[in-house]
Design an enzyme around this catalytic site. Structure first.
Site, PDB file in Angstrom:
ATOM      1  N   ARG A 370       0.801  -1.219   0.000  1.00 33.62           N
ATOM      2  CA  ARG A 370       0.000   0.000   0.000  1.00 33.62           C
ATOM      3  C   ARG A 370       0.837   1.273   0.000  1.00 33.62           C
ATOM      4  O   ARG A 370       0.390   2.302  -0.476  1.00 33.62           O
ATOM      5  CB  ARG A 370      -0.945  -0.009   1.204  1.00 33.62           C
ATOM      6  CG  ARG A 370      -1.900  -1.196   1.204  1.00 33.62           C
ATOM      7  CD  ARG A 370      -2.913  -1.118   2.342  1.00 33.62           C
ATOM      8  NE  ARG A 370      -3.760  -2.304   2.351  1.00 33.62           N
ATOM      9  CZ  ARG A 370      -3.540  -3.380   3.086  1.00 33.62           C
ATOM     10  NH1 ARG A 370      -2.487  -3.408   3.885  1.00 33.62           N
ATOM     11  NH2 ARG A 370      -4.351  -4.412   3.045  1.00 33.62           N
ATOM     12  N   ILE A 371       2.029   1.216   0.567  1.00 34.18           N
ATOM     13  CA  ILE A 371       2.835   2.436   0.645  1.00 34.18           C
ATOM     14  C   ILE A 371       4.217   2.268   0.029  1.00 34.18           C
ATOM     15  O   ILE A 371       4.959   3.233  -0.104  1.00 34.18           O
ATOM     16  CB  ILE A 371       2.985   2.907   2.109  1.00 34.18           C
ATOM     17  CG1 ILE A 371       3.697   1.845   2.954  1.00 34.18           C
ATOM     18  CG2 ILE A 371       1.642   3.251   2.702  1.00 34.18           C
ATOM     19  CD1 ILE A 371       3.979   2.284   4.371  1.00 34.18           C
TER      20      ILE A 371
END
Length: 499
Positions: A370-371
């Site tokens: 996600r990051i």
């Protein structure tokens, strides 16, 4: 020799004529003493000690120690931290007033220790000058910074399509025995020469697996910058419960000093089972799958300590790779769903891919970071922009083509490119690649330099290209035309039969 204390100052008892009694002051002194009400399975039930605190160390008259784990109305529960056979019902217990700590520092590098910092490798005890508590609050938001620097694992799929940043918590999930621990080992081995300290925590593993992991790290030269924390399968349940917190405390010390660290928890399924065992022994109310109600908090307070700190707080980072086991690929089980919600993404291993010979057996469709994309190098990000989508489309087309329908020429071409990519993504264990090698295969595939290569020959040709990279002077910042010029030259040479 046993030491005693007068007014907080140590004195030598019995035969010491040097004892200075002029500092002694008459007065009433109160101390609490409890007694063992029950003992068994690594748990002691204590009666008394009304002012005991959670996570406080207590001492038994035979020299054994315990850790307060539960406070009850009449009894408190303690985890035994030693295997002494002398603890019996009725034995006296007293406070120590101390929290459980572990020695930290660079003296641990290359060592194999238990969750209390005691050596398991047959070498002398480390000479610790600093200690960290096993339980500590996670860094507050004001101390944290954004994930912005990549952490390379050496794996083609992960570094290109599921990137990890320093300070990220990336879950490795899948059935037992399909390569999860191997990916974690590759990630640790790939940190050689990158100034990253590693902590490998082995929880509830059989001794043969522990020995194999240590030997693999030693053979690869990775043990020099790694600490191995071990709580074997036959250890007390309290040791298995404390192991990941010990590994986290060791890495947290370096993070606070501004160092980059990587922690592998192998695996948190066994950790959760140990916590469930302790809770059931202490008659805590069971919840879903017999786990206690605070099982989510158990792992969240551990993994929230992994982050990247701002420069004002030291600027270090702690990247966590927790490993979790599924049964028959069931992602909706209790512990897997808890860990998925806590972490910043997951790398999902699929048993069907493993059986089909696609190694590492990573399901690209179900895996996500996600990051990590924020930390990925721009050159690699640009080169891999469409590869994930192309591969997922190929998998759908391949499934459709199995029905035997007549395919258009364009669909046939996409299938051929997809089969080529699938062969490129395969990678042998314990052979991590540099970031330059990642960019090389991404450009070679994305720019069509391998279009005329049969899929079964793609890996061999790329390996011959990778051998040229160390002496080429090519960096990730090197302009794309220079990369393409070199790659075309190397691939044309690799196309020729080897001498």
């Amino acid at each position: 020799m046993n030491w005693r204390f007068l007014n907080g100052k140590p004195i030598m008892p019995d035969n010491s004529a040097a004892v200075n009694l002029q500092d002694y002051r008459f007065g009433l002194r109160l101390s609490e003493r409890g007694s063992v009400a029950g003992i068994g399975d690594g748990i002691a039930l204590i009666r008394g000690l009304p002012t005991a605190r959670l996570d406080e160390l207590i001492s038994f008259d035979d020299g054994s120690t315990g850790l307060v784990f539960q406070l009850g109305k009449d009894l408190l529960g303690a985890i035994l931290l030693s295997q002494s056979q002398g603890v019996t019902a009725g034995m006296s217990v007293q406070h120590t007033g101390r929290k459980l700590e572990i020695g930290v520092g660079e003296v641990l590098l290359g060592r194999v220790v238990d969750p209390l910092g005691k050596p398991l490798d047959g070498l002398p005890d480390p000479d610790f000058s600093q200690f960290n508590p096993l339980e500590a609050a996670a860094p507050p938001i004001i101390e944290r910074d954004f994930v912005k620097d990549p952490l390379y694992t050496g794996n083609k799929i992960v570094d290109a399509l599921i990137p990890i940043g320093k300070g990220q918590r990336q879950l490795i999930i899948g059935d037992d025995g399909i390569g999860k621990s191997t990916l974690a080992l590759d990630a640790v081995i790939n940190q050689k020469g990158r100034d990253v300290f590693c902590v490998f925590v082995l929880i509830g593993q059989p001794r043969s697996s522990v020995a194999g992991t240590i030997e693999t790290l030693r053979a690869a030269g990775a043990l020099d910058y790694t600490v191995v924390v071990v709580a074997e399968a036959n250890a007390l349940p309290g040791f298995r419960y404390l192991a990941p917190f010990a590994g986290c405390a060791i890495a947290e010390h370096w993070m606070r000093l501004g160092r980059d660290t990587l922690v592998v928890y192998d695996d948190l399924t066994r950790h959760a089972q140990s916590y469930r065992e302790l809770s059931l022994l202490l008659q805590r109310p069971p919840g879903r799958e017999a786990y206690p109600g605070d099982i989510f908090y158990l792992h969240s307070r551990l993994l929230e300590r992994s982050t990247v700190l701002g420069l004002s707080s030291g600027g270090g980072s702690m990247t966590a790779l927790p490993i979790i086991e599924t049964r028959q690929g069931e992602l909706s089980a209790y512990i897997p769903t808890n860990l998925i919600s806590i972490t910043d993404g997951q790398i999902y291993f699929e048993s069907k891919l493993f059986a089909a010979g696609f190694l590492p057996a990573i399901d690209i469709g179900r895996s996500v970071s996600r990051i990590g994309g924020k930390a990925q190098h721009e050159a690699i990000k640009a080169a891999s922009a469409r590869i994930r989508l192309d591969y997922l489309q190929f998998l759908e087309l391949e499934l459709f083509a199995r029905f035997g329908a007549r395919l258009e020429a364009g669909v046939e071409e996409k299938l051929r490119h997809g089969r080529l990519l699938r062969e490129i993504l395969k990678q042998d264990r314990l052979e991590p690649l540099s970031e330059q090698a990642h960019l090389a295969w991404l450009l070679a595939y994305g720019e069509g330099l391998l279009n005329e290569t049969p899929p079964e020959q793609a890996t061999e040709r790329l390996h011959r290209v990778f051998e040229q990279l160390p002496d080429s002077g090519l960096k990730l910042e090197t302009p794309k035309p220079q990369w393409l010029g070199k790659l075309k030259s190397w691939l044309s040479e690799a196309h020729e039969p080897a001498a």
